[in-house]
Design a protein around this motif. Structure first.
Motif, PDB file in Angstrom:
ATOM      1  N   THR A 114       1.027  74.951 -14.415  1.00 28.61           N
ATOM      2  CA  THR A 114       0.456  73.791 -14.720  1.00 28.61           C
ATOM      3  C   THR A 114      -0.335  73.669 -16.158  1.00 28.61           C
ATOM      4  O   THR A 114      -0.245  74.769 -16.718  1.00 28.61           O
ATOM      5  CB  THR A 114      -1.306  74.067 -13.988  1.00 28.61           C
ATOM      6  N   ASP A 115      -0.184  72.434 -16.749  1.00 28.22           N
ATOM      7  CA  ASP A 115      -0.595  72.046 -18.179  1.00 28.22           C
ATOM      8  C   ASP A 115      -1.970  73.005 -18.376  1.00 28.22           C
ATOM      9  O   ASP A 115      -3.022  72.405 -17.820  1.00 28.22           O
ATOM     10  CB  ASP A 115      -0.858  70.614 -18.412  1.00 28.22           C
ATOM     11  N   PRO A 116      -1.961  73.712 -19.487  1.00 26.33           N
ATOM     12  CA  PRO A 116      -3.360  74.516 -19.701  1.00 26.33           C
ATOM     13  C   PRO A 116      -4.453  73.430 -20.042  1.00 26.33           C
ATOM     14  O   PRO A 116      -5.430  73.728 -19.974  1.00 26.33           O
ATOM     15  CB  PRO A 116      -2.808  75.280 -20.810  1.00 26.33           C
ATOM     16  N   LYS A 117      -3.860  72.354 -20.614  1.00 25.49           N
ATOM     17  CA  LYS A 117      -5.005  71.364 -20.908  1.00 25.49           C
ATOM     18  C   LYS A 117      -5.660  70.858 -19.774  1.00 25.49           C
ATOM     19  O   LYS A 117      -6.891  70.583 -19.786  1.00 25.49           O
ATOM     20  CB  LYS A 117      -4.504  70.145 -21.814  1.00 25.49           C
ATOM     21  N   LEU A 118      -4.934  70.637 -18.632  1.00 25.86           N
ATOM     22  CA  LEU A 118      -5.723  70.407 -17.675  1.00 25.86           C
ATOM     23  C   LEU A 118      -6.456  71.409 -16.773  1.00 25.86           C
ATOM     24  O   LEU A 118      -7.533  70.897 -16.522  1.00 25.86           O
ATOM     25  CB  LEU A 118      -4.550  69.672 -16.542  1.00 25.86           C
ATOM     26  N   VAL A 119      -5.950  72.707 -16.997  1.00 27.12           N
ATOM     27  CA  VAL A 119      -6.712  73.628 -16.688  1.00 27.12           C
ATOM     28  C   VAL A 119      -8.109  73.652 -17.032  1.00 27.12           C
ATOM     29  O   VAL A 119      -9.057  73.833 -16.479  1.00 27.12           O
ATOM     30  CB  VAL A 119      -5.959  74.796 -16.508  1.00 27.12           C
ATOM     31  N   ALA A 120      -8.011  73.676 -18.487  1.00 24.98           N
ATOM     32  CA  ALA A 120      -9.286  73.778 -19.287  1.00 24.98           C
ATOM     33  C   ALA A 120     -10.207  72.371 -18.803  1.00 24.98           C
ATOM     34  O   ALA A 120     -11.372  72.610 -18.947  1.00 24.98           O
ATOM     35  CB  ALA A 120      -8.992  73.507 -21.014  1.00 24.98           C
ATOM     36  N   THR A 121      -9.713  71.341 -18.820  1.00 26.54           N
ATOM     37  CA  THR A 121     -10.485  69.949 -18.410  1.00 26.54           C
ATOM     38  C   THR A 121     -11.175  70.379 -16.921  1.00 26.54           C
ATOM     39  O   THR A 121     -12.236  69.866 -16.853  1.00 26.54           O
ATOM     40  CB  THR A 121      -9.611  68.871 -18.227  1.00 26.54           C
ATOM     41  N   VAL A 122     -10.284  71.086 -15.877  1.00 24.36           N
ATOM     42  CA  VAL A 122     -10.872  71.334 -14.856  1.00 24.36           C
ATOM     43  C   VAL A 122     -12.289  72.063 -14.858  1.00 24.36           C
ATOM     44  O   VAL A 122     -12.999  71.907 -14.351  1.00 24.36           O
ATOM     45  CB  VAL A 122      -9.887  71.808 -13.913  1.00 24.36           C
ATOM     46  N   ILE A 123     -11.995  73.149 -15.700  1.00 18.67           N
ATOM     47  CA  ILE A 123     -12.995  74.166 -15.761  1.00 18.67           C
ATOM     48  C   ILE A 123     -14.049  73.577 -16.396  1.00 18.67           C
ATOM     49  O   ILE A 123     -15.254  73.782 -16.146  1.00 18.67           O
ATOM     50  CB  ILE A 123     -12.459  75.315 -16.630  1.00 18.67           C
ATOM     51  N   LYS A 124     -14.035  72.927 -17.471  1.00 19.45           N
ATOM     52  CA  LYS A 124     -15.083  71.877 -17.972  1.00 19.45           C
ATOM     53  C   LYS A 124     -15.880  71.212 -17.359  1.00 19.45           C
ATOM     54  O   LYS A 124     -17.165  71.334 -17.090  1.00 19.45           O
ATOM     55  CB  LYS A 124     -14.400  71.030 -19.277  1.00 19.45           C
ATOM     56  N   LEU A 163     -12.674  67.883  -9.990  1.00 20.69           N
ATOM     57  CA  LEU A 163     -11.242  67.797 -10.025  1.00 20.69           C
ATOM     58  C   LEU A 163     -11.261  66.197 -10.218  1.00 20.69           C
ATOM     59  O   LEU A 163     -10.214  65.833 -11.208  1.00 20.69           O
ATOM     60  CB  LEU A 163     -10.514  68.060  -8.974  1.00 20.69           C
ATOM     61  N   GLN A 164     -11.671  65.316  -9.674  1.00 17.95           N
ATOM     62  CA  GLN A 164     -11.729  63.893  -9.714  1.00 17.95           C
ATOM     63  C   GLN A 164     -12.159  63.502 -11.190  1.00 17.95           C
ATOM     64  O   GLN A 164     -11.350  62.787 -12.004  1.00 17.95           O
ATOM     65  CB  GLN A 164     -12.444  63.100  -8.974  1.00 17.95           C
ATOM     66  N   HIS A 165     -12.917  63.931 -11.936  1.00 13.79           N
ATOM     67  CA  HIS A 165     -13.461  63.703 -13.317  1.00 13.79           C
ATOM     68  C   HIS A 165     -12.354  64.375 -14.140  1.00 13.79           C
ATOM     69  O   HIS A 165     -12.336  63.467 -15.320  1.00 13.79           O
ATOM     70  CB  HIS A 165     -14.884  64.234 -13.536  1.00 13.79           C
ATOM     71  N   ALA A 166     -12.078  65.292 -14.124  1.00 11.46           N
ATOM     72  CA  ALA A 166     -10.984  66.133 -14.851  1.00 11.46           C
ATOM     73  C   ALA A 166      -9.641  65.220 -14.863  1.00 11.46           C
ATOM     74  O   ALA A 166      -9.184  65.045 -15.985  1.00 11.46           O
ATOM     75  CB  ALA A 166     -10.846  67.702 -14.439  1.00 11.46           C
ATOM     76  N   TYR A 167      -9.130  64.915 -13.638  1.00 16.00           N
ATOM     77  CA  TYR A 167      -8.004  63.999 -13.550  1.00 16.00           C
ATOM     78  C   TYR A 167      -8.071  62.812 -14.592  1.00 16.00           C
ATOM     79  O   TYR A 167      -7.450  62.462 -15.252  1.00 16.00           O
ATOM     80  CB  TYR A 167      -7.648  63.573 -12.327  1.00 16.00           C
ATOM     81  N   GLY A 168      -9.319  62.002 -14.323  1.00 17.73           N
ATOM     82  CA  GLY A 168      -9.608  60.973 -15.136  1.00 17.73           C
ATOM     83  C   GLY A 168      -9.474  60.988 -16.759  1.00 17.73           C
ATOM     84  O   GLY A 168      -8.954  60.438 -17.307  1.00 17.73           O
ATOM     85  N   GLU A 169     -10.126  62.392 -16.976  1.00 14.50           N
ATOM     86  CA  GLU A 169     -10.177  62.340 -18.575  1.00 14.50           C
ATOM     87  C   GLU A 169      -8.777  62.800 -19.021  1.00 14.50           C
ATOM     88  O   GLU A 169      -8.332  62.371 -19.897  1.00 14.50           O
ATOM     89  CB  GLU A 169     -11.259  63.685 -18.867  1.00 14.50           C
ATOM     90  N   PHE A 170      -8.018  63.918 -18.202  1.00 14.07           N
ATOM     91  CA  PHE A 170      -6.726  64.150 -18.886  1.00 14.07           C
ATOM     92  C   PHE A 170      -5.892  63.178 -18.859  1.00 14.07           C
ATOM     93  O   PHE A 170      -5.058  62.998 -19.836  1.00 14.07           O
ATOM     94  CB  PHE A 170      -6.418  65.368 -17.519  1.00 14.07           C
ATOM     95  N   TYR A 171      -5.694  62.230 -17.968  1.00 10.73           N
ATOM     96  CA  TYR A 171      -4.596  61.269 -17.757  1.00 10.73           C
ATOM     97  C   TYR A 171      -4.761  60.191 -18.721  1.00 10.73           C
ATOM     98  O   TYR A 171      -3.980  59.540 -19.311  1.00 10.73           O
ATOM     99  CB  TYR A 171      -4.287  60.867 -16.251  1.00 10.73           C
ATOM    100  N   LEU A 172      -6.239  59.871 -18.987  1.00  9.79           N
ATOM    101  CA  LEU A 172      -6.677  58.922 -19.971  1.00  9.79           C
ATOM    102  C   LEU A 172      -6.175  59.490 -21.432  1.00  9.79           C
ATOM    103  O   LEU A 172      -5.613  58.629 -22.080  1.00  9.79           O
ATOM    104  CB  LEU A 172      -8.137  58.738 -20.020  1.00  9.79           C
ATOM    105  N   ASN A 173      -6.502  60.821 -21.547  1.00 12.30           N
ATOM    106  CA  ASN A 173      -5.999  61.237 -23.001  1.00 12.30           C
ATOM    107  C   ASN A 173      -4.537  61.195 -23.089  1.00 12.30           C
ATOM    108  O   ASN A 173      -4.038  61.138 -24.318  1.00 12.30           O
ATOM    109  CB  ASN A 173      -6.699  62.729 -23.207  1.00 12.30           C
ATOM    110  N   ALA A 174      -3.682  61.379 -21.939  1.00 12.96           N
ATOM    111  CA  ALA A 174      -2.365  61.432 -22.199  1.00 12.96           C
ATOM    112  C   ALA A 174      -1.903  60.077 -22.421  1.00 12.96           C
ATOM    113  O   ALA A 174      -0.861  59.992 -23.245  1.00 12.96           O
ATOM    114  CB  ALA A 174      -1.817  62.066 -20.831  1.00 12.96           C
ATOM    115  N   TYR A 175      -2.426  59.182 -21.942  1.00 14.26           N
ATOM    116  CA  TYR A 175      -1.901  57.768 -22.116  1.00 14.26           C
ATOM    117  C   TYR A 175      -2.348  57.483 -23.429  1.00 14.26           C
ATOM    118  O   TYR A 175      -1.551  56.733 -24.146  1.00 14.26           O
ATOM    119  CB  TYR A 175      -2.663  57.149 -20.995  1.00 14.26           C
TER     120      TYR A 175
END
Length: 245
Positions: A42-52, A230-242
């Motif tokens: 798993t991408d460490p940035k996604l993990v950090a976002t989930v924890i956040k 997790l839903q919020h983390a996905y939203g932020e992570f993929y927005l930042n990736a885009y």
């Protein structure tokens, strides 16, 4: 607390609660959030976002749980300050943990003003409301059920989180909340076990109330909270990736 011999029935009830925690843990291990955080690829940035976002949920529901718990303890039999004192001291040790979670949330890039001003998620509201309803309207001993699950599960999950996050290069300065609970809650779990055994020995009728409190809490924690995070983390992570494309 009065010195007494714990009955075999009380010991069996504590074991029953421990078995219920094991079942919740197995369900947790099958969850999407657990699989994401524990997977080595798993991408460490996604993990950090989930924890956040999990920390943000903790900040949201934390004060409500401690307030509910104080209310429940205040409703215990008034001739039993020996029961009330250790339970109050336990809850007192928890009162600043929401703020502790918020500090780590901020260190992970979270916005403090937004965190303090936003409405909590429906999932955290449901969890907080469950604790408040149990504390105010049920047998006051029922609160020990939600606290038993809370304190029994937390040290297991935070100790595992330490291992998962170390492998991801998670910023150590942002895991004060996790580190605190990986050690502190071992003692808290033992306190809950001892208190439940002694209380059920003295008040056998409390057994049904405590189990009901446990079951109500298991319906709203931890998986619904984690799904919201997790839903919020996905939203932020993929927005930042885009946006980085």
């Amino acid at each position: 607390m009065k010195k007494q011999t714990v009955t075999a029935s009380a010991q069996a009830f504590v074991q029953k609660l421990d078995n219920k925690i094991d079942l919740v843990l197995k369900e947790v291990e099958r969850s999407e959030m657990y699989q994401i955080v524990s997977a080595p690829n798993t991408d460490p940035k996604l993990v950090a976002t989930v924890i956040k976002y999990i920390l943000l949920e903790v900040f949201s529901y934390g004060p409500h749980v401690t307030e509910a718990t104080f209310m429940a303890i205040s409703r215990l039999p008034k001739d039993r300050p020996d029961l009330m004192k250790p339970l109050i001291l336990h809850d007192l040790s928890e009162v600043d943990h929401g703020e502790m979670a918020l500090k780590d949330f901020i260190k992970l890039g979270g916005d403090e003003q937004w965190a303090r001003s936003r409405r909590m998620t429906p999932e955290s509201l449901a969890m907080a409301a469950t604790c408040r309803m149990i504390a105010q309207f049920e047998n006051p001993f029922a609160y020990l059920g939600y606290m038993y699950l809370f304190e029994g599960l937390t040290p297991i999950l935070t100790e595992r989180a330490q291992q998962f996050l170390a492998a991801k290069g998670f910023p150590i300065e942002a895991q004060a909340f996790i580190d605190e609970h990986a050690t502190e809650d071992i003692g808290h779990a033992q306190l809950m076990s001892n208190m439940v055994a002694r209380i059920v020995t003295e008040y056998p009728e409390a057994e049904a109330a405590i189990e009901y409190g446990f079951d109500c809490f298991a319906a709203v924690y931890p998986l619904p909270i984690w799904r919201a995070a997790l839903q919020h983390a996905y939203g932020e992570f993929y927005l930042n990736a885009y946006e980085s494309l």
